[in-house]
Design an enzyme around this catalytic site. Structure first.
Site, PDB file in Angstrom:
ATOM      1  N   SER A 113       0.820  -1.211   0.000  1.00  0.00           N
ATOM      2  CA  SER A 113       0.000   0.000   0.000  1.00  0.00           C
ATOM      3  C   SER A 113       0.856   1.264   0.000  1.00  0.00           C
ATOM      4  O   SER A 113       1.660   1.461  -0.892  1.00  0.00           O
ATOM      5  CB  SER A 113      -0.960  -0.052   1.183  1.00  0.00           C
ATOM      6  OG  SER A 113      -1.879   0.989   1.079  1.00  0.00           O
ATOM      7  N   HIS A 114       0.706   2.079   1.022  1.00  0.00           N
ATOM      8  CA  HIS A 114       1.377   3.379   1.070  1.00  0.00           C
ATOM      9  C   HIS A 114       2.753   3.300   1.729  1.00  0.00           C
ATOM     10  O   HIS A 114       3.420   4.319   1.866  1.00  0.00           O
ATOM     11  CB  HIS A 114       0.500   4.337   1.864  1.00  0.00           C
ATOM     12  CG  HIS A 114       0.090   3.719   3.160  1.00  0.00           C
ATOM     13  ND1 HIS A 114      -0.918   2.792   3.233  1.00  0.00           N
ATOM     14  CD2 HIS A 114       0.594   3.830   4.401  1.00  0.00           C
ATOM     15  CE1 HIS A 114      -1.029   2.377   4.484  1.00  0.00           C
ATOM     16  NE2 HIS A 114      -0.128   2.987   5.210  1.00  0.00           N
ATOM     17  N   ASP A 278      -2.710   6.583  -3.240  1.00  0.00           N
ATOM     18  CA  ASP A 278      -1.543   5.999  -2.574  1.00  0.00           C
ATOM     19  C   ASP A 278      -0.812   4.994  -3.461  1.00  0.00           C
ATOM     20  O   ASP A 278      -1.101   4.869  -4.652  1.00  0.00           O
ATOM     21  CB  ASP A 278      -1.962   5.343  -1.255  1.00  0.00           C
ATOM     22  CG  ASP A 278      -2.744   4.068  -1.477  1.00  0.00           C
ATOM     23  OD1 ASP A 278      -3.446   3.983  -2.498  1.00  0.00           O
ATOM     24  OD2 ASP A 278      -2.648   3.141  -0.643  1.00  0.00           O
ATOM     25  N   ASP A 280      -0.824   1.775  -4.010  1.00  0.00           N
ATOM     26  CA  ASP A 280      -1.548   0.778  -4.811  1.00  0.00           C
ATOM     27  C   ASP A 280      -2.899   1.286  -5.313  1.00  0.00           C
ATOM     28  O   ASP A 280      -3.681   0.517  -5.866  1.00  0.00           O
ATOM     29  CB  ASP A 280      -1.732  -0.516  -4.007  1.00  0.00           C
ATOM     30  CG  ASP A 280      -2.550  -0.322  -2.757  1.00  0.00           C
ATOM     31  OD1 ASP A 280      -2.521   0.792  -2.190  1.00  0.00           O
ATOM     32  OD2 ASP A 280      -3.244  -1.263  -2.340  1.00  0.00           O
ATOM     33  N   ASP A 282      -5.670   2.542  -3.799  1.00  0.00           N
ATOM     34  CA  ASP A 282      -6.980   2.378  -3.166  1.00  0.00           C
ATOM     35  C   ASP A 282      -7.343   3.525  -2.222  1.00  0.00           C
ATOM     36  O   ASP A 282      -8.497   3.680  -1.852  1.00  0.00           O
ATOM     37  CB  ASP A 282      -7.108   1.010  -2.463  1.00  0.00           C
ATOM     38  CG  ASP A 282      -6.043   0.761  -1.428  1.00  0.00           C
ATOM     39  OD1 ASP A 282      -5.166   1.637  -1.246  1.00  0.00           O
ATOM     40  OD2 ASP A 282      -6.077  -0.310  -0.795  1.00  0.00           O
ATOM     41  N   ARG A 283      -6.349   4.349  -1.843  1.00  0.00           N
ATOM     42  CA  ARG A 283      -6.677   5.471  -0.950  1.00  0.00           C
ATOM     43  C   ARG A 283      -6.862   6.754  -1.746  1.00  0.00           C
ATOM     44  O   ARG A 283      -6.394   6.858  -2.884  1.00  0.00           O
ATOM     45  CB  ARG A 283      -5.549   5.708   0.046  1.00  0.00           C
ATOM     46  CG  ARG A 283      -5.383   4.574   1.010  1.00  0.00           C
ATOM     47  CD  ARG A 283      -4.382   4.928   2.086  1.00  0.00           C
ATOM     48  NE  ARG A 283      -4.357   3.845   3.066  1.00  0.00           N
ATOM     49  CZ  ARG A 283      -3.875   3.950   4.283  1.00  0.00           C
ATOM     50  NH1 ARG A 283      -3.348   5.087   4.688  1.00  0.00           N
ATOM     51  NH2 ARG A 283      -3.909   2.928   5.108  1.00  0.00           N
ATOM     52  N   LYS A 377     -11.378  -0.540  -1.458  1.00  0.00           N
ATOM     53  CA  LYS A 377     -11.540   0.896  -1.531  1.00  0.00           C
ATOM     54  C   LYS A 377     -10.923   1.354  -2.847  1.00  0.00           C
ATOM     55  O   LYS A 377     -10.106   0.644  -3.434  1.00  0.00           O
ATOM     56  CB  LYS A 377     -10.920   1.576  -0.324  1.00  0.00           C
ATOM     57  CG  LYS A 377      -9.499   1.192  -0.015  1.00  0.00           C
ATOM     58  CD  LYS A 377      -9.113   1.775   1.334  1.00  0.00           C
ATOM     59  CE  LYS A 377      -7.711   1.371   1.725  1.00  0.00           C
ATOM     60  NZ  LYS A 377      -7.666   0.511   2.903  1.00  0.00           N
TER      61      LYS A 377
HETATM   62  C1  G1P Z   1      -4.511   0.940   8.181  1.00  0.00           C
HETATM   63  C2  G1P Z   1      -5.767   1.772   8.311  1.00  0.00           C
HETATM   64  C3  G1P Z   1      -6.971   0.954   7.918  1.00  0.00           C
HETATM   65  C4  G1P Z   1      -6.781   0.405   6.507  1.00  0.00           C
HETATM   66  C5  G1P Z   1      -5.461  -0.343   6.414  1.00  0.00           C
HETATM   67  C6  G1P Z   1      -5.172  -0.789   4.998  1.00  0.00           C
HETATM   68  O1  G1P Z   1      -4.574  -0.172   9.044  1.00  0.00           O
HETATM   69  O2  G1P Z   1      -5.907   2.262   9.616  1.00  0.00           O
HETATM   70  O3  G1P Z   1      -8.117   1.749   8.001  1.00  0.00           O
HETATM   71  O4  G1P Z   1      -7.831  -0.454   6.160  1.00  0.00           O
HETATM   72  O5  G1P Z   1      -4.382   0.487   6.849  1.00  0.00           O
HETATM   73  O6  G1P Z   1      -5.063   0.279   4.107  1.00  0.00           O
HETATM   74  P1  G1P Z   1      -3.861  -0.221  10.493  1.00  0.00           P
HETATM   75  O7  G1P Z   1      -2.399   0.055  10.260  1.00  0.00           O
HETATM   76  O8  G1P Z   1      -4.493   0.864  11.294  1.00  0.00           O
HETATM   77  O9  G1P Z   1      -4.149  -1.600  11.017  1.00  0.00           O
HETATM   78 ZN    ZN Z   2      -3.399   1.244  -0.374  1.00  0.00          ZN
END
Ligand code: G1P
Ligand code: ZN
Length: 544
Positions: A113-114, A278, A280, A282-283, A377
Site C-alpha cells: 500500500s502506502h 496511494d 496501490d 486504493d486510498r 476501496k
Molecule cells: C490501516 C488503516 C486501515 C486500513 C489499512 C489498509 O490499518 O488504519 O483503516 O484499512 O491500513 O489500508 P492499520 O495500520 O491501522 O491496522
Molecule cells: Zn493502499
C-alpha cells in the site's frame, strides 16, 4: 516441462495482518520466504485447478521478480489461466474490478500500500477472493496455519514471461495473458459517472485540477482517465510515472506526505480541485482551493450527493464505516433514512455487507472510500465521484463541505499516530487501558461524561462471525469519542493510533481549527493512557 518439488522449512511469521502479509523487502527475499507463502495459499485453495487468477502489483521494488516466481508456482499447482497486468502492474481496485468482470477465481496483489518502497522498503502480498474483495479471516487464518507446517513447494522450471509484451503465453499447462490493466477499470468508471458532464466542467477553462500520483500505481490510470478520456489539462497528473522506490517518497495521500500537492493547493492561485492516491491506488485525499476534506466528511458528502451520480441515482441501500471513522456518516444515513453499519478497521469487513446488498457506500478515516462497484476501496473512483458532484453543483469544494456541515453539524476529527514504539510498551499501554474500562462508564472526564467504554467487538450481521479486540473506545454523551488502537499493517515496531472526534452542531463554531476544537479530548486521551509519560514522545509522529 519439469515441475520441481522443493523441500522447505516453515517461517513462523507469515500471519497476514489488516491487509495481507507485509514485511521488509529483505525479509521477503529470504530463501523460500515468498515461495512458502504462495504455496501455503495454493494448498488452501483446493479447487483452484483449471481456474483463472488475476495477478499484479503496484510496481514497487521486487514486484517483477515476485510475479515470475508466483507464475511458476501457480503453473505447478495447476492454475488454468492467469491474467497479469502489463509490466506486472495493477492497482488494487483494478484487480478487484477484473476479478469480478472476468469471473476469476481470485487474485493476488503485490503491494504494501502506502508504505515506502525500494530495496530497504516494504513489500507485501494479499489474496482476494472471487467477489473481488480481500480474503476473509477464515482464509487468511488457514494460510497462516498451513505456512507453519509447510515442508515443500511446487515450481515449474521455465523461462520468465515477457511482462513488457501484451499477449498470450503458456507456462507449462497454464495460459498467461498479459493484459492492459487500465481498460476494464476505466470502462467501469464510465458506466458509473457522467463523463460528458465532467468533460464539460473541464471545458469551461476556469476549472483546473491537480492529481498527485506520488510516483505510484495511479499515474497511468489518472493520465488515461482524467487527461485522455475527460480532457483535463495535459499537466493535471503530478508524479505520474510509477517508480520502484516511489521516488523515495511515502505514497500516503495525506497532508503530511502528499507535499507537492498540498503546496500547490494552498498557493494563492491554487487549482479548484486537488486529489492524490496511494501506492496501490486504493486510498484518496480530496482538497479544494486551500481547503482539506477529511475522509470521514468525504464519505458523508458522497452519500449526501449520491443522487447526482448516474451509478447511484437509484439510492443507497446503506452506508458502512469502520469503527474509528467519524460519525458524520451516521448523521447523513439518518437523514436519508438508511442504515449505517460500524465495522472493525480493514476493508475486508465490508465485503459481506456489500455482497448482501446492505451497504452501497463504505469508508474509513484512513483515506479509504468505496462502494459496491467492487470490493476494495478505490482512490480514483472517489476522485471521479467528487468531480461528478462538482460538475453538477458548480460550487467550490469548500462551499459544498460547509453547506453539508450547516445541515448536519460538523464532526471535528483527527488521528494521532505514535509510530515505531517498542511492542511490549504499546501492548502494556493498551492492556492498562483495558483494565480501566469497567470504571469509566458514567464518569466525567473534563467537561464530558463517558457513556460507553469498551474494547470493540463485532458480530458480522451476515455470517455471524465474531471479531474481538478491535480497539478501545470511549464514547461521550455529547457524541465525542476517543479511540485507541494498535496498527495491524506496520512492519517496524508498533504504532499506536489515537482517534479523536467531537461533534459541533453550531455553524458559528464550524471554522475553528481542528486541533483547537479537539484540544480537551487530546488532553484527556493523553492523561488516560499516559502516552507522553510512557513513550517519552511529546508529539505524535503523524497527525492526520
Ligand atoms: C490501516 C488503516 C486501515 C486500513 C489499512 C489498509 O490499518 O488504519 O483503516 O484499512 O491500513 O489500508 P492499520 O495500520 O491501522 O491496522
Ligand atoms: Zn493502499
Amino acid at each position: 516441462m519439469n515441475i520441481r518439488t522443493v523441500s522447505t522449512t516453515p517461517y513462523p511469521d507469515q500471519r497476514p495482518g489488516t491487509s495481507g502479509l507485509r514485511k521488509k523487502v529483505k525479509h521477503f527475499q529470504q530463501p523460500h520466504y515468498l515461495e512458502n507463502f504462495v504455496q501455503s495459499l495454493f494448498d488452501c485453495l483446493k479447487d483452484m485447478a483449471g481456474k483463472t487468477l488475476v495477478l499484479g502489483g503496484d510496481g514497487r521494488y521486487y514486484n517483477p521478480e515476485a510475479i515470475q516466481i508466483i507464475l511458476k508456482i501457480a503453473s505447478a499447482n495447476k492454475v488454468g489461466r492467469v491474467l497479469v497486468g502489463h509490466k506486472g502492474l495493477f492497482s488494487t481496485p483494478a484487480v478487484s474490478c477484473i476479478i469480478r468482470r472476468c469471473k476469476a477465481f481470485g487474485g493476488i496483489i503485490l503491494s504494501a500500500s502506502h508504505n515506502p518502497a525500494g530495496p530497504d522498503g516494504d513489500f507485501g502480498i494479499k489474496y482476494n477472493i472471487s467477489n473481488g474483495g480481500p480474503a476473509p479471516e477464515s482464509v487468511t487464518n488457514a494460510i497462516y496455519t498451513q505456512s507453519k507446517q509447510i515442508n515443500r513447494y511446487l515450481v515449474l522450471e521455465a523461462e520468465d514471461i515477457p511482462l513488457d509484451t501484451l499477449g498470450i503465453f503458456t507456462l507449462g499447462e497454464m495460459r498467461v495473458e498479459v493484459i492492459n490493466p487500465i481498460t476494464d477499470y476505466a470502462e467501469l468508471m464510465e458506466e458509473l459517472f457522467d463523463f460528458d458532464r465532467i468533460a464539460t466542467l473541464f471545458d469551461t477553462g476556469v476549472f483546473h485540477m491537480c492529481f498527485d500520483a506520488m510516483h505510484a500505481i495511479t499515474g497511468p490510470y489518472a493520465k488515461d482517465i482524467l487527461e485522455q478520456r475527460l480532457g483535463a489539462d495535459p499537466n493535471t497528473v503530478l508524479n505520474g510515472e510509477p517508480l520502484p522506490d516511489f521516488g523515495g517518497g511515502h505514497p500516503d495521500p495525506n497532508l503530511a506526505h502528499a507535499k507537492s500537492l498540498v503546496t500547490k493547493m494552498y498557493r494563492a492561485n491554487a487549482p479548484s480541485f486537488g486529489a492524490a492516491s496511494d501506492g496501490d491506488g486504493d486510498r484518496n485525499m480530496i482538497l479544494g482551493k486551500r481547503f482539506f476534506v477529511t475522509p470521514s466528511d468525504s464519505l458523508a458528502i458522497l452519500a449526501a450527493n449520491a443522487h447526482h451520480i448516474p451509478g447511484y441515482r437509484l439510492g443507497l441501500a446503506g452506508i458502512a464505516r469502520s469503527m474509528p471513522t467519524s460519525q458524520a456518516a451516521d448523521r447523513i444515513a439518518e437523514a436519508l433514512g438508511i442504515e449505517c453499519f460500524e465495522t472493525p478497521t480493514g476493508w475486508k469487513f465490508f465485503g459481506n455487507l456489500l455482497d448482501a446488498g446492505k451497504a452501497t457506500l463504505c469508508g474509513e478515516e484512513s483515506f479509504g472510500t468505496g462502494s459496491d462497484h467492487l470490493r476494495e476501496k478505490d482512490g480514483l473512483w472517489a476522485v471521479l465521484f467528487w468531480l461528478n458532484i462538482l460538475a453538477v453543483r458548480r460550487q467550490s469544494v469548500k462551499t459544498i463541505v460547509q453547506e453539508h456541515w450547516s445541515h448536519c453539524g460538523r464532526n471535528f476529527y483527527s488521528r494521532h499516530d505514535y509510530e515505531d514504539l517498542p511492542a511490549d510498551l504499546s501492548q502494556q499501554l493498551m492492556e492498562d487501558l483495558r483494565k480501566q474500562l469497567p470504571k469509566l462508564k458514567g464518569k466525567r472526564l473534563g467537561q464530558r461524561e463517558v457513556t460507553l467504554a469498551d474494547d470493540f467487538s463485532y458480530t458480522d450481521p451476515i455470517d455471524h462471525s465474531i471479531t474481538t479486540g478491535q480497539g478501545i473506545r470511549l464514547c461521550f454523551k455529547d457524541s465525542a469519542r476517543i479511540i485507541y488502537r494498535l496498527s495491524g499493517t506496520g512492519t517496524q515496531g508498533a504504532t499506536l493510533r489515537v482517534y479523536l472526534e467531537a461533534f459541533e452542531p453550531n455553524p458559528d463554531r464550524h471554522n475553528q481549527e481542528t486541533q483547537v476544537a479537539l484540544a480537551d479530548l487530546i488532553q484527556i486521551a493523553d492523561h488516560l493512557a499516559q502516552i507522553q509519560q510512557r513513550t517519552g514522545r511529546a508529539q505524535p509522529s503523524v497527525i492526520t
